[in-house]
Design an enzyme around this catalytic site. Structure first.
Site: not given
Ligand code: NDP
Ligand code: OXD
Length: 306
Positions: A221, A269
Site C-alpha cells: 500500500r 497498482h
Molecule cells: P496476509 O494477511 O496473508 O499476510 C500479512 C503478513 O504480514 C503476515 O505474515 C503477517 O504476520 C505480516 N504482518 C502483519 N502485521 C505485521 C507487523 N506489524 N509486523 C510484522 N509483520 C506483520 O496478507 P497477503 O499476503 O494476502 O497480502 C499482503 C498485502 O498485499 C495486502 O494487505 C494488500 O495491502 C497488498 N496487496 C497488494 C496488491 C497489489 O496489486 N499491489 C494485490 C493484493 C494485495 P503474521 O504471519 O505473523 O500474521
Molecule cells: C488487493 C489489491 O488488496 O488489489 O487485493 O490491492
C-alpha cells in the site's frame, strides 16, 4: 439467500452472471439505495450508506486481499469480513517481484538504455550473495514471493509479526527482529497489510538501515512509504532505486516527482490483479461452507487489522 454486489469502479454484470452460475438458488442484486438488506455482500470500497443498511448481513466478501479501506468504515457488528485468499494473486505477485528484482540485479534497465543509444556494452556481473532480498510480510503473498525468489538463488530474508519457518528463508519476527532483518537485506519487498502498526514503516530511519545500494519494491500500500524519505535517500545515493506499484494517492497525481524520477520504475497498482472467475469460485465456495456451518479461511481479525 440474498447476495448483493457493491463494488466501486467494478462492472457488476459479469460478477452477477458468475455468482448466479455458481449459486443458482441465491437471489442476487446490484446494490443501490433502497435495495433490501442482504445475507451476504461482495464489496470493494462500499459507501457507508450501504453498510448502514445491512442489519443482518453474515459476511462481507472483499474482492481484494487488503482490507484497510473496508476496516476504516463503520461495519455491521455481526458481519464477518472475508478477504480474498490468493485466488490467483500470489503467482502474479511472485512474477512481478521476481521481475523487478532480476531487472535491478542484472541491470536490464541500463542495458535497455545502452541499446537505445546503439551501444554494445558490458556491465560487471554482480554477486548474488550480496543481493539478499528481504520480504516484509510472510502471509499468502509474501510467502509465495519468498519461495519464488529462491528459484533464482537469491538469499532471502523474511519478516513477519509471529515467527515463521519457510525452508531456505532466514526468518525474523516482531519489532525485536526488524532492525536485524533490514541490516541483512539489500533489496526490500513490502508485502505487509496496511495497519496502524505498519503505516509509514518505509521511512528514512528504516530504509537507511538497508545495505548500501539498497533497492525498494513496494507492492502493498502507498501509505506504507514516506515518499519524501525515499526521494531523499535516492538523492543521497544510499538507495539505488525503487519499483513502486502503489501510491499514497491513486492514480498518482500529474506532476508527482515519481513519474519522471530516473531511478523509479512505476506501475499503476497492477502487480496482482483480482481475477474474477477465481474470486467468484472462492466466494461461492465460502458462502456454501458458511451456510453449512463449516469454517472458512480468510476471515479478517478487525482488531489486528488484517
Ligand atoms: P496476509 O494477511 O496473508 O499476510 C500479512 C503478513 O504480514 C503476515 O505474515 C503477517 O504476520 C505480516 N504482518 C502483519 N502485521 C505485521 C507487523 N506489524 N509486523 C510484522 N509483520 C506483520 O496478507 P497477503 O499476503 O494476502 O497480502 C499482503 C498485502 O498485499 C495486502 O494487505 C494488500 O495491502 C497488498 N496487496 C497488494 C496488491 C497489489 O496489486 N499491489 C494485490 C493484493 C494485495 P503474521 O504471519 O505473523 O500474521
Ligand atoms: C488487493 C489489491 O488488496 O488489489 O487485493 O490491492
Amino acid at each position: 439467500m440474498h447476495i448483493t454486489f457493491c463494488c466501486t469502479d467494478t462492472k457488476p454484470e459479469p460478477w452477477i452472471e458468475g455468482l448466479r452460475a455458481a449459486l443458482p438458488d441465491a437471489a442476487l442484486s446490484v446494490w443501490q439505495p433502497g435495495t433490501p438488506a442482504a445475507d451476504y455482500a461482495v464489496v470493494w470500497a462500499p459507501p457507508q450508506e450501504f453498510l448502514d443498511q445491512q442489519p443482518e448481513i453474515k459476511a462481507l466478501f472483499n474482492i481484494g486481499a487488503g482490507v484497510d479501506a473496508l476496516l476504516k468504515c463503520r461495519l455491521p457488528p455481526q458481519a464477518r469480513v472475508v478477504r480474498l485468499d490468493d485466488a490467483g494473486m500470489s503467482v502474479q505477485m511472485a512474477e512481478y517481484v521476481c521481475h523487478a528484482v532480476i531487472r535491478h540485479f542484472r541491470e536490464f534497465d541500463g542495458y535497455e538504455a545502452d541499446v537505445k543509444q546503439g551501444r554494445w556494452s558490458y556491465r560487471k556481473p554482480r554477486s548474488r550473495a550480496d543481493c539478499a532480498v528481504g520480504v516484509m510480510g510472510l502471509g499468502v503473498l509474501g510467502a509465495r514471493v519468498a519461495r519464488a525468489l529462491q528459484v533464482f538463488e537469491f538469499p532471502v530474508n523474511g519478516w513477519s509479526r509471529s515467527p515463521k519457518s519457510i525452508d531456505g528463508v532466514r526468518g525474523f519476527s516482531g519489532s525485536g527482529g526488524f532492525h536485524d532483518f533490514l541490516a541483512a537485506s539489500r533489496v526490500l519487498v513490502n508485502l505487509l497489510p496496511l495497519t496502524s502498526d505498519t503505516q509509514d514503516i518505509l521511512n528514512r530511519d528504516t530504509l537507511s538501515r538497508l545495505q548500501p545500494g539498497g533497492y525498494v519494491i513496494n507492492v502493498a500500500r502507498g501509505a506504507h512509504l514516506v515518499e519524501d524519505d525515499l526521494l531523499a535517500l535516492l538523492d543521497a545515493g544510499h538507495l539505488a532505486g525503487a519499483t513502486l506499484d502503489v501510491f499514497r494517492t491513486e492514480p498518482l497525481p500529474a506532476g508527482h516527482p515519481f513519474w519522471t524520477h530516473p531511478r523509479i520504475t512505476l506501475t499503476p497498482h497492477t502487480s496482482a490483479r483480482t481475477l474474477r472467475d477465481e474470486s467468484i469460485a472462492q466466494i461461492a465456495g465460502k458462502i456454501r461452507a458458511l451456510e453449512q456451518g463449516e469454517p472458512i479461511a480468510g476471515i479478517v481479525d478487525p482488531v489486528r487489522g488484517y
